[in-house]
Scaffold this active site. Structure first.
Site, PDB file in Angstrom:
ATOM      1  N   HIS A  58       0.850  -1.195   0.000  1.00  0.00           N
ATOM      2  CA  HIS A  58       0.000   0.000   0.000  1.00  0.00           C
ATOM      3  C   HIS A  58       0.883   1.241   0.000  1.00  0.00           C
ATOM      4  O   HIS A  58       2.099   1.148   0.175  1.00  0.00           O
ATOM      5  CB  HIS A  58      -0.981  -0.003   1.184  1.00  0.00           C
ATOM      6  CG  HIS A  58      -0.402   0.314   2.515  1.00  0.00           C
ATOM      7  ND1 HIS A  58       0.342  -0.581   3.252  1.00  0.00           N
ATOM      8  CD2 HIS A  58      -0.470   1.441   3.268  1.00  0.00           C
ATOM      9  CE1 HIS A  58       0.698  -0.026   4.391  1.00  0.00           C
ATOM     10  NE2 HIS A  58       0.225   1.204   4.426  1.00  0.00           N
ATOM     11  N   HIS A  60       0.738   5.721   0.953  1.00  0.00           N
ATOM     12  CA  HIS A  60       0.057   6.908   1.472  1.00  0.00           C
ATOM     13  C   HIS A  60       0.663   8.113   0.776  1.00  0.00           C
ATOM     14  O   HIS A  60       1.864   8.140   0.499  1.00  0.00           O
ATOM     15  CB  HIS A  60       0.269   7.065   2.982  1.00  0.00           C
ATOM     16  CG  HIS A  60      -0.299   5.961   3.799  1.00  0.00           C
ATOM     17  ND1 HIS A  60      -1.652   5.771   3.970  1.00  0.00           N
ATOM     18  CD2 HIS A  60       0.307   4.969   4.494  1.00  0.00           C
ATOM     19  CE1 HIS A  60      -1.846   4.722   4.737  1.00  0.00           C
ATOM     20  NE2 HIS A  60      -0.668   4.208   5.071  1.00  0.00           N
ATOM     21  N   TYR A 146      11.750   4.400   0.488  1.00  0.00           N
ATOM     22  CA  TYR A 146      10.664   4.812  -0.410  1.00  0.00           C
ATOM     23  C   TYR A 146       9.751   5.831   0.271  1.00  0.00           C
ATOM     24  O   TYR A 146       8.544   5.645   0.372  1.00  0.00           O
ATOM     25  CB  TYR A 146       9.857   3.593  -0.855  1.00  0.00           C
ATOM     26  CG  TYR A 146      10.714   2.468  -1.362  1.00  0.00           C
ATOM     27  CD1 TYR A 146      11.532   2.640  -2.483  1.00  0.00           C
ATOM     28  CD2 TYR A 146      10.731   1.227  -0.730  1.00  0.00           C
ATOM     29  CE1 TYR A 146      12.324   1.620  -2.954  1.00  0.00           C
ATOM     30  CE2 TYR A 146      11.522   0.194  -1.200  1.00  0.00           C
ATOM     31  CZ  TYR A 146      12.318   0.399  -2.302  1.00  0.00           C
ATOM     32  OH  TYR A 146      13.109  -0.616  -2.762  1.00  0.00           O
TER      33      TYR A 146
END
Length: 176
Positions: A58, A60, A146
């Protein structure tokens, strides 16, 4: 079914976007593809990235859209489609998706929150940056490669040991 989305032209938004199969690690395995696709979408449909973190399954992000433009859904659709087109077709695909000619890489929807003020913005940026620690990927947020935290560190807005040892109080929208 039509889903209600916040549509605030020029607004700042916090997003959560998930893979359909949360056991896969496609986002970090193919982070260069995700970056290239995002750059391309930003060129065609500008937006500012205030914060971003990519985890294996996932991501954000906190974006600000241009004045007069509140269309974050098109941007996410283009990012997700562009990313999917560049990956091998090796995922399991539900029959309902197969009938529609869809891939099985992403959850169909994404979660969004319209940022309401500077304090809300800071809470969400902090949440983005602490997320790899919360999920047990690293012990310090700055150790996750990342993440936009590295830009914040280069600009002197955060230190390398920011929030070291802390995960409590970093729920989205909460800051203790």
């Amino acid at each position: 079914m039509e889903y209600r989305r916040s549509h605030q032209p020029g607004g700042t938004y916090f997003f959560t976007v998930n893979l359909a199969d949360r056991s896969r690690t496609l986002l970090t395995d193919h982070v260069d593809v995700l970056r290239a696709v995002t750059r391309r979408v930003k060129q065609a449909h500008p937006f500012d990235i205030l914060a971003w973190v990519v985890l294996p399954e996932h991501l954000h992000a906190v974006w600000t859209l241009p004045e007069g433009d509140g269309d974050c859904a098109t941007r996410w659709m283009l990012i997700k489609a562009g990313f999917s087109r560049r990956l091998p077709k090796d995922e399991w695909i539900r029959a309902s998706r197969r009938r529609k000619g869809e891939r099985g890489i992403w959850q169909r929807r994404f979660w969004e929150h319209l940022v309401v003020d500077e304090d809300d913005l800071q809470r969400h940026v902090d949440y983005v940056h602490i997320n790899p620690v919360k999920h047990g990927h690293v012990s310090r947020a700055s150790d996750w490669q990342y993440s936009s935290i590295h830009r914040y560190i280069r600009q002197g807005l955060m230190s390398e040991d920011w929030a070291a040892g802390m995960t409590d109080g970093f729920e989205a929208g909460e800051r203790k």
